[in-house]
Design a protein around this motif. Structure first.
Motif, PDB file in Angstrom:
ATOM      1  N   VAL A  78      -0.731  -3.870  -2.958  1.00  0.00           N
ATOM      2  CA  VAL A  78      -1.304  -2.690  -3.598  1.00  0.00           C
ATOM      3  C   VAL A  78      -2.662  -2.422  -2.966  1.00  0.00           C
ATOM      4  CG1 VAL A  78      -0.106  -3.042  -5.790  1.00  0.00           C
ATOM      5  CG2 VAL A  78      -2.371  -4.061  -5.442  1.00  0.00           C
ATOM      6  N   GLY A  79      -3.136  -1.178  -3.092  1.00  0.00           N
ATOM      7  CA  GLY A  79      -4.435  -0.871  -2.521  1.00  0.00           C
ATOM      8  C   GLY A  79      -4.814   0.585  -2.671  1.00  0.00           C
ATOM      9  N   ALA A  80      -5.831   0.980  -1.922  1.00  0.00           N
ATOM     10  CA  ALA A  80      -6.356   2.343  -1.957  1.00  0.00           C
ATOM     11  C   ALA A  80      -6.454   2.874  -0.530  1.00  0.00           C
ATOM     12  CB  ALA A  80      -7.725   2.384  -2.625  1.00  0.00           C
ATOM     13  N   VAL A  81      -6.260   4.189  -0.383  1.00  0.00           N
ATOM     14  CA  VAL A  81      -6.299   4.827   0.929  1.00  0.00           C
ATOM     15  C   VAL A  81      -7.155   6.081   0.847  1.00  0.00           C
ATOM     16  CG1 VAL A  81      -4.184   6.141   0.464  1.00  0.00           C
ATOM     17  CG2 VAL A  81      -4.884   5.712   2.837  1.00  0.00           C
ATOM     18  N   VAL A  82      -7.852   6.397   1.940  1.00  0.00           N
ATOM     19  CA  VAL A  82      -8.665   7.607   2.046  1.00  0.00           C
ATOM     20  C   VAL A  82      -8.103   8.452   3.189  1.00  0.00           C
ATOM     21  CG1 VAL A  82     -10.982   8.539   2.406  1.00  0.00           C
ATOM     22  CG2 VAL A  82     -10.688   6.362   1.215  1.00  0.00           C
ATOM     23  N   GLY A 110      -7.605  11.117  -1.178  1.00  0.00           N
ATOM     24  CA  GLY A 110      -7.205   9.717  -1.191  1.00  0.00           C
ATOM     25  C   GLY A 110      -6.385   9.388  -2.411  1.00  0.00           C
ATOM     26  N   GLY A 111      -6.056   8.113  -2.523  1.00  0.00           N
ATOM     27  CA  GLY A 111      -5.249   7.685  -3.651  1.00  0.00           C
ATOM     28  C   GLY A 111      -4.964   6.203  -3.589  1.00  0.00           C
ATOM     29  N   LEU A 112      -3.916   5.811  -4.257  1.00  0.00           N
ATOM     30  CA  LEU A 112      -3.497   4.415  -4.338  1.00  0.00           C
ATOM     31  C   LEU A 112      -2.143   4.262  -3.671  1.00  0.00           C
ATOM     32  CD1 LEU A 112      -4.400   3.813  -8.103  1.00  0.00           C
ATOM     33  CD2 LEU A 112      -5.840   3.371  -6.093  1.00  0.00           C
ATOM     34  N   PHE A 113      -1.804   3.027  -3.317  1.00  0.00           N
ATOM     35  CA  PHE A 113      -0.482   2.791  -2.750  1.00  0.00           C
ATOM     36  C   PHE A 113       0.061   1.466  -3.245  1.00  0.00           C
ATOM     37  CE2 PHE A 113      -3.299   0.801   0.416  1.00  0.00           C
ATOM     38  CZ  PHE A 113      -2.693  -0.435   0.604  1.00  0.00           C
ATOM     39  N   GLY A 114       1.382   1.387  -3.238  1.00  0.00           N
ATOM     40  CA  GLY A 114       2.085   0.147  -3.508  1.00  0.00           C
ATOM     41  C   GLY A 114       3.221   0.007  -2.519  1.00  0.00           C
ATOM     42  N   ARG A 115       3.374  -1.181  -1.945  1.00  0.00           N
ATOM     43  CA  ARG A 115       4.462  -1.446  -1.001  1.00  0.00           C
ATOM     44  C   ARG A 115       5.220  -2.679  -1.461  1.00  0.00           C
ATOM     45  NH1 ARG A 115       0.216  -1.107   3.501  1.00  0.00           N
ATOM     46  NH2 ARG A 115      -0.127   1.136   3.679  1.00  0.00           N
ATOM     47  N   ALA A 116       6.487  -2.503  -1.742  1.00  0.00           N
ATOM     48  CA  ALA A 116       7.332  -3.611  -2.171  1.00  0.00           C
ATOM     49  C   ALA A 116       8.231  -4.011  -0.998  1.00  0.00           C
ATOM     50  CB  ALA A 116       8.170  -3.197  -3.374  1.00  0.00           C
ATOM     51  N   TRP A 117       8.026  -5.220  -0.493  1.00  0.00           N
ATOM     52  CA  TRP A 117       8.781  -5.715   0.659  1.00  0.00           C
ATOM     53  C   TRP A 117      10.088  -6.309   0.159  1.00  0.00           C
ATOM     54  CZ3 TRP A 117       7.101  -5.249   5.767  1.00  0.00           C
ATOM     55  CH2 TRP A 117       5.808  -4.707   5.916  1.00  0.00           C
ATOM     56  N   THR A 125       7.835   2.287  -0.695  1.00  0.00           N
ATOM     57  CA  THR A 125       6.444   2.566  -1.007  1.00  0.00           C
ATOM     58  C   THR A 125       6.297   3.786  -1.904  1.00  0.00           C
ATOM     59  OG1 THR A 125       4.254   2.987  -0.019  1.00  0.00           O
ATOM     60  CG2 THR A 125       6.156   3.977   1.078  1.00  0.00           C
ATOM     61  N   ALA A 126       5.249   3.787  -2.703  1.00  0.00           N
ATOM     62  CA  ALA A 126       4.867   4.937  -3.520  1.00  0.00           C
ATOM     63  C   ALA A 126       3.354   5.100  -3.403  1.00  0.00           C
ATOM     64  CB  ALA A 126       5.272   4.737  -4.976  1.00  0.00           C
ATOM     65  N   LEU A 157       3.678  10.575  -2.768  1.00  0.00           N
ATOM     66  CA  LEU A 157       4.467  10.253  -1.584  1.00  0.00           C
ATOM     67  C   LEU A 157       5.347   9.048  -1.880  1.00  0.00           C
ATOM     68  CD1 LEU A 157       1.704  10.553   1.171  1.00  0.00           C
ATOM     69  CD2 LEU A 157       3.392  12.278   0.515  1.00  0.00           C
ATOM     70  N   VAL A 158       6.628   9.186  -1.632  1.00  0.00           N
ATOM     71  CA  VAL A 158       7.553   8.070  -1.789  1.00  0.00           C
ATOM     72  C   VAL A 158       8.387   7.966  -0.517  1.00  0.00           C
ATOM     73  CG1 VAL A 158       7.656   8.240  -4.295  1.00  0.00           C
ATOM     74  CG2 VAL A 158       9.309   9.501  -2.915  1.00  0.00           C
ATOM     75  N   GLY A 159       8.775   6.755  -0.185  1.00  0.00           N
ATOM     76  CA  GLY A 159       9.576   6.577   1.019  1.00  0.00           C
ATOM     77  C   GLY A 159       9.819   5.113   1.315  1.00  0.00           C
ATOM     78  N   ALA A 160      10.112   4.844   2.553  1.00  0.00           N
ATOM     79  CA  ALA A 160      10.428   3.492   2.993  1.00  0.00           C
ATOM     80  C   ALA A 160       9.847   3.275   4.380  1.00  0.00           C
ATOM     81  CB  ALA A 160      11.938   3.260   2.998  1.00  0.00           C
TER      82      ALA A 160
END
Length: 210
Positions: A78-82, A110-117, A125-126, A157-160
């Motif tokens: 998880v994290g933040a992006v600009v 900007g916003g937040l992100f989550g990546r599930a491996w 990702t969302a 944004l959602v995707g893979a």
């Protein structure tokens, strides 16, 4: 294409990603719950981001997306992006590309992100965001006709994506995403409000490498 987010990844980024994969040690992603106790672990903190470059015809764009994140466990980041993006379209007196209109567009947010491996090389990702778009259009066929607008919009944004993740070392990734909210002012939609593919490639480095 007026509402175009140019997060088209330059070929050199993809080449570097391939090079990094080739030269990384043959390891799988690792994570340890032992050693430093519970709570925040410095070794799980990473920084990085992505770079986008696009051009063609009368259009040019460049963008940078720095990020900071944290690996919660073996499979979730998880994290933040600009976001900082600049797009320009040159006026075309011939009318082939456009009606002799130049446009300059600056997008930031900007916003937040989550990546599930879900697999060592595959993640979903969302990324919820809010972006502001400042747009200036100048009509050369109408001397002195300049129009400026400023709008903002939420996006999801959602995707893979595909990548290589070594907790405590580094990560590279390539992700394809779409904005599913459909806001008319979203920078991820085209002129007609249709979602555009958002392609991002990036690198992350863990702050406390081991």
């Amino acid at each position: 294409m007026i509402r175009k987010v140019v997060i088209a990844v330059c070929l050199s980024m993809a080449g570097l990603a391939g090079f990094a994969q080739e030269h990384m040690p043959n390891r799988v992603n690792t994570y340890s719950d032992e050693g430093d106790g519970t709570g925040f672990l410095k070794r799980n903190l990473f920084i990085g981001g992505s770079l986008g470059l696009g051009f063609g015809g009368d259009e040019f764009s460049i963008g940078v997306n720095p990020e900071i994140g944290y690996s919660l466990n073996r499979w979730l980041d998880v994290g933040a992006v600009v976001n900082f993006n600049y797009n320009s379209i040159s006026a075309d007196p011939s009318g082939y590309y456009n009606n002799d209109v130049s446009e300059k567009q600056f997008i930031y947010g900007g916003g937040l992100f989550g990546r599930a491996w879900v697999l060592p090389f595959l993640f979903v990702t969302a990324q919820p965001e809010v972006n502001w778009t400042h747009d200036t259009q100048k009509y050369y066929g109408q001397p002195g006709a300049t129009y400026t607008t400023s709008v903002n919009a939420p996006s999801l944004l959602v995707g893979a994506g595909y990548g290589r993740r070594l907790i405590g070392q580094n990560t590279f990734y390539i992700a394809l995403m779409f904005d599913v909210l459909g806001n008319a002012n979203s920078p991820y939609n085209d002129y007609y409000g249709h979602p555009l593919p958002v392609l991002r490639a990036g690198f992350d480095i863990f702050v406390h490498r081991r």
